[in-house]
Design an enzyme around this catalytic site. Structure first.
Site, PDB file in Angstrom:
ATOM      1  N   ASP A   1     -14.905  20.880  11.818  1.00  0.00           N
ATOM      2  CA  ASP A   1     -13.787  19.932  11.921  1.00  0.00           C
ATOM      3  C   ASP A   1     -12.952  20.146  13.170  1.00  0.00           C
ATOM      4  O   ASP A   1     -12.305  19.219  13.660  1.00  0.00           O
ATOM      5  CB  ASP A   1     -12.884  20.029  10.689  1.00  0.00           C
ATOM      6  CG  ASP A   1     -13.519  19.273   9.543  1.00  0.00           C
ATOM      7  OD1 ASP A   1     -14.423  19.842   8.896  1.00  0.00           O
ATOM      8  OD2 ASP A   1     -13.149  18.103   9.342  1.00  0.00           O
TER       9      ASP A   1
ATOM     10  N   LYS B   1     -15.222  23.048   6.284  1.00  0.00           N
ATOM     11  CA  LYS B   1     -14.923  22.972   4.849  1.00  0.00           C
ATOM     12  C   LYS B   1     -14.750  24.363   4.239  1.00  0.00           C
ATOM     13  O   LYS B   1     -15.513  25.282   4.545  1.00  0.00           O
ATOM     14  CB  LYS B   1     -16.052  22.209   4.151  1.00  0.00           C
ATOM     15  CG  LYS B   1     -15.953  22.066   2.656  1.00  0.00           C
ATOM     16  CD  LYS B   1     -14.641  21.494   2.176  1.00  0.00           C
ATOM     17  CE  LYS B   1     -14.286  20.158   2.772  1.00  0.00           C
ATOM     18  NZ  LYS B   1     -12.863  19.791   2.547  1.00  0.00           N
TER      19      LYS B   1
HETATM   20  O1  MRU Z   1     -12.965  17.250   3.617  1.00  0.00           O
HETATM   21  P1  MRU Z   1     -14.167  16.668   4.309  1.00  0.00           P
HETATM   22  O2  MRU Z   1     -15.211  16.190   3.370  1.00  0.00           O
HETATM   23  O3  MRU Z   1     -13.763  15.624   5.330  1.00  0.00           O
HETATM   24  O4  MRU Z   1     -14.779  17.891   5.123  1.00  0.00           O
HETATM   25  C1  MRU Z   1     -15.898  17.657   5.931  1.00  0.00           C
HETATM   26  C2  MRU Z   1     -16.448  18.885   6.569  1.00  0.00           C
HETATM   27  O5  MRU Z   1     -15.929  19.951   6.437  1.00  0.00           O
HETATM   28  C3  MRU Z   1     -17.632  18.674   7.470  1.00  0.00           C
HETATM   29  O6  MRU Z   1     -18.445  19.801   7.444  1.00  0.00           O
HETATM   30  C4  MRU Z   1     -17.134  18.471   8.906  1.00  0.00           C
HETATM   31  O7  MRU Z   1     -16.177  17.453   8.965  1.00  0.00           O
HETATM   32  C5  MRU Z   1     -18.252  18.139   9.825  1.00  0.00           C
HETATM   33  S1  MRU Z   1     -18.863  16.519   9.578  1.00  0.00           S
HETATM   34  C6  MRU Z   1     -20.090  16.207  10.692  1.00  0.00           C
END
Ligand code: MRU
Length: 369
Positions: free
Chosen positions: A246, A257
């Protein structure tokens, strides 16, 4: 080599600059495939907050289209009003989720595009240019994900066990994913993988989304609870871990995550390489280290009512950080659309990521939040 596999359509724009954003509502998957039409700013903000659209690149694309939604219906002559409204729209979208830097990157890029047209006397022509910019962000993501797949696939060998966490697939991007792009490309090259998917508590993006995407493509998939990863590694079933990101700080510390950091520690303990796949617009070169990455805290009910009914005593204290930070030293390589960064150091990141491309990355044009 097998045929190219089908992709998902995470989101699309319908119509001209007075059109609307249509999302595949990810909160309904894997039971229902339902589209959600967002024709006002609040519906886009709500969709991002509620994770109807989620995953760092997809959030960025949705926010770019969200700017277009927020400016729908503006009178052609009211250029001053458009710029006033733009500030409100950007601020509202920027407040939807704090961790994925792609959101702020996309908003800044939209704002810069508008600024370049400040001398225009037609609000409609500015809105058209903004829609074109959002569509460019969307199209570039498609290309970046394919390139990430191409750079990452050589790291995987036929017969390997690969563990992934959360969802970094087509649903988290325009259509093809980041971490999952690496797996998809390897499979398209004829390598057969055994993919272990962490269910990813508390919201089960792994079980609901990643397992669904892998199944759509006929990839050998085994779902495990997050707490099973150590045992699965000890049994020798996993040869590589690949996750998304992220936000990646200038030194390579990576927010992803919640649970990703634990996996990286486990991977090190079992001498399994741990890779992160992400486009360069997920790098935040303004942050020296992961210490400064804002970590989203979400509603306690996601933990206490995770399966649709209460699973914890009333009034129990809850801590629910949605992300954690994996230190760079635990990451074998960062797979980007420009190539593999390995070893992960401030210097190797700067050498690859700080190259000029003509497209601003996070931090290059100032931040929105
Ligand atoms: O809370 P989320 O579902 O938006 O978290 C998403 C993640 O952690 C993904 O691994 C990250 O955004 C990479 S997406 C290509």
């Amino acid at each position: 080599m097998s045929d190219a596999m089908p992709t998902v359509e995470t989101l699309r724009w319908v119509g001209d600059c007075d059109g609307e954003l249509v999302l595949l509502d990810q909160t309904e998957l894997p039971v229902d495939c339902l589209e959600r039409h967002c024709s006002d700013l609040e519906s886009v903000c709500e969709a991002i907050r509620a994770l109807r659209v989620r995953g760092a690149p997809a959030i960025g694309i949705a926010a770019a289209y969200g700017v277009c939604v927020g400016l729908c219906g503006m009178a052609d002559r009211d250029v001053a009003g458009l710029f006033e409204r733009l500030e409100v729209v950007v601020e509202r979208l920027a407040a939807s989720r704090p961790t994925a830097v792609n959101l702020f990157w996309a908003l800044q890029r939209m704002r810069s595009r508008a600024e370049a047209l400040r001398a225009s006397t037609s609000a409609t022509s500015i809105r058209r240019a903004l829609l074109t910019e959002a569509q460019a962000i969307h199209a570039e993501d498609r290309e970046m994900c394919r390139a990430i797949g191409a750079h990452g696939a050589p790291l995987l060998e036929d017969g390997m066990g690969v563990l992934t966490h959360c969802n970094a697939g087509g649903l988290a991007t325009s259509e093809y994913g980041t971490a999952l792009a690496v797996l998809f490309t390897a499979e398209e090259q004829g390598k057969r993988l055994r993919v272990f998917v962490d269910e990813t508590r508390p919201l089960l993006q792994g079980a609901r989304l990643t397992a669904w995407e892998l199944g759509q493509r006929g990839i050998d998939t085994t779902l495990i609870c997050d707490s099973m990863a150590a045992q699965v590694m000890r049994e020798g079933r996993v040869q590589t871990v690949v996750t998304g990101a992220d936000r990646i700080a200038a030194n390579g510390d990576t927010a992803n995550k919640i649970g990703t950091y634990g996996l990286a520690v486990l991977a090190e303990a079992h001498q399994i390489p741990f890779y992160v796949a992400a486009p360069t617009n997920t790098f935040d070169m303004t942050l020296e280290s992961g210490e400064d990455i804002p970590i989203e805290e979400r509603d306690a009910r996601e933990v206490t009512h995770g399966f649709g009914r209460r699973t914890a005593p009333r009034d129990v204290g809850v801590y629910n950080p949605a992300f954690d930070v994996t230190p760079a030293r635990l990451i074998r390589g960062l797979i980007t659309e420009r190539g593999l960064i390995s070893p992960v150091t401030m210097e190797s990141i700067a050498a690859l990521v700080a190259q000029p491309t003509g497209v601003p990355r996070s931090g290059e044009t100032g931040k929105v939040s």
